[in-house]
Design an enzyme around this catalytic site. Sequence first.
Site, mmCIF file in Angstrom:
data_model
loop_
_atom_site.group_PDB
_atom_site.id
_atom_site.type_symbol
_atom_site.label_atom_id
_atom_site.label_comp_id
_atom_site.label_asym_id
_atom_site.label_seq_id
_atom_site.Cartn_x
_atom_site.Cartn_y
_atom_site.Cartn_z
ATOM 1 N N ASP A 247 0.716 -0.837 -0.393
ATOM 2 C CA ASP A 247 0.129 0.054 0.010
ATOM 3 C C ASP A 247 0.842 1.247 0.034
ATOM 4 O O ASP A 247 2.197 1.199 0.199
ATOM 5 C CB ASP A 247 -1.550 -0.228 0.949
ATOM 6 C CG ASP A 247 -0.177 -0.112 2.552
ATOM 7 O OD1 ASP A 247 0.812 0.664 2.962
ATOM 8 O OD2 ASP A 247 -0.911 -0.647 3.269
ATOM 9 N N LYS A 269 -4.323 2.160 -0.660
ATOM 10 C CA LYS A 269 -6.238 3.223 -0.806
ATOM 11 C C LYS A 269 -5.469 5.004 -0.360
ATOM 12 O O LYS A 269 -4.757 4.868 0.429
ATOM 13 C CB LYS A 269 -6.787 3.357 -0.088
ATOM 14 C CG LYS A 269 -7.044 1.354 -0.419
ATOM 15 C CD LYS A 269 -8.181 0.594 0.873
ATOM 16 C CE LYS A 269 -8.943 -0.513 0.153
ATOM 17 N NZ LYS A 269 -7.209 -1.638 0.137
ATOM 18 N N ILE A 305 -3.478 -3.779 13.419
ATOM 19 C CA ILE A 305 -3.706 -1.884 13.972
ATOM 20 C C ILE A 305 -4.225 -1.262 12.917
ATOM 21 O O ILE A 305 -3.682 0.056 12.235
ATOM 22 C CB ILE A 305 -3.091 -1.412 14.559
ATOM 23 C CG1 ILE A 305 -1.917 -2.344 15.683
ATOM 24 C CG2 ILE A 305 -2.891 -0.011 15.367
ATOM 25 C CD1 ILE A 305 -1.262 -1.386 16.793
ATOM 26 N N MET A 382 -5.207 8.748 10.807
ATOM 27 C CA MET A 382 -6.461 9.095 10.079
ATOM 28 C C MET A 382 -6.847 10.445 10.342
ATOM 29 O O MET A 382 -8.168 10.325 9.405
ATOM 30 C CB MET A 382 -6.387 8.175 9.321
ATOM 31 C CG MET A 382 -5.565 6.797 8.672
ATOM 32 S SD MET A 382 -6.508 5.378 7.926
ATOM 33 C CE MET A 382 -6.637 4.363 9.793
#
Length: 471
Positions: A247, A269, A305, A382
């Site tokens: 990723d 993503k 996590i 995030m």
Amino acid sequence: MDYLPLFAAVKDRPVLVVGGGDVAARKILFLRKAGARILVVAASLNGELQQLAQAQHIHLLATAFDEAQLDSVFLVIAATDDRALNRRVFDAANARQRLVNVVDDQPLCSFIFPSIVDRAPLQIAISSGGNAPVLARLLREKIEALLPANLGRMAEVAGRWRTRIKAVRKTTDERRRFWERAFRGRFASLMAAGNEQAAEQALADELANPGAASGEIILVGAGPGDAGLLTLRGLQVIQQADVVFYDHLVSDEVLELTRRDADKICVGKRAGGHAVAQHETNQMLIDAAREGKTVVRLKGGDPFIFGRGGEELQAAAQAGIPFQVVPGVTAASGATAFAGIPLTHRDYAQSATFVTGHYKADSAPFDWSLLAQSRQTLAIYMGTMKAAEISEQLIKHGRDAKTPAAVISRGTRPDQQVRTGTLQQLEALAKDAPMPALIVVGEVVQLHQQLAWFQPTTDAENFASSVVNLA
């Protein structure tokens, strides 16, 4: 080539060691591991060798050297601080065609001790020909880090199977291909996981149906960015992978460590950008494993996590694909450590809570009253896009508006940035913060000024703007 590399079988053979001090003891340690019958000539023995002599693990042959002592020995080692005596031993051994090593005196050596990586029965010897023994030792340490501790046991199991393999695979080429598949595939992976019974079953399956066995999926945490934070097991696994699905959080430095000929496929993503749907990623992993490949799913931080690692392995389990997990250093511990912000400190925080700033629309909302409790550290993944809401809700539910807060961007990487201020300033701290970014709320943030040790390796102008304090 000044020395011919050899592995000598000294088990039950007599080896003469002249000397009874610490240097002699170090050489005797290696000789005992190899099963040698050790004869010692020394005026006195140090404490360690005295104990070995009392336990009859070594034999004190005499207190003084005599050339006749060389007549019935296999190897000779001189380990005294008497150069004249060492020279006598060397000359006498040479005259009798005995291999001799005078410790730390390379010209007086007809054989030398290499640095050894021991995964018995697998062994790797490294030598500089006596020119740079410290360099040889440093190389040994690097190789030690790359080789799994279970290699010796894997070699022993393979040795038990050699006769059976020969009976079925008649040609050398067939046997070579068999073992290449085994040592790169499921057998090796199961041995590394400590499941020897399943590993031997994998050998049996491969022998009965060559090439028919499916591969496996290995979920690997890549850490927060700094390649040095990749675990040793993670490094070993990514260098064995046939295909790596990664990723956007995986740093280029970590990707550089993957096997050169492995396929590398990005399935990351990003908010507001093109993304591979999760179900598509799951299917891609499964399809690659069904082709018999060793599939590594490389995820930033720790895959369990806020990394959807559990979802991907659920799909693998439902499809009947074997899998493993290699944990990684999660951003909350890695980024805060590099920013000099301890997650807990007995004067400031007795607990740390990891929270994601994004959650499924149909899931229960945060318990803000619980998150707003004082004397705890909040590490929010995030969360920069919702910084205003986070600040508002925490203050509304009781957290002091002046609670120290930080936004750590690209933590542990060369371009790391740390912005510090207060909870009421969180929206401003998070504005335009480079991604990935971690929000930290709690009194421990104030320790950043004392404990910040990591200096990004960007140019001076960028470094000067990498720490922003809005307090």
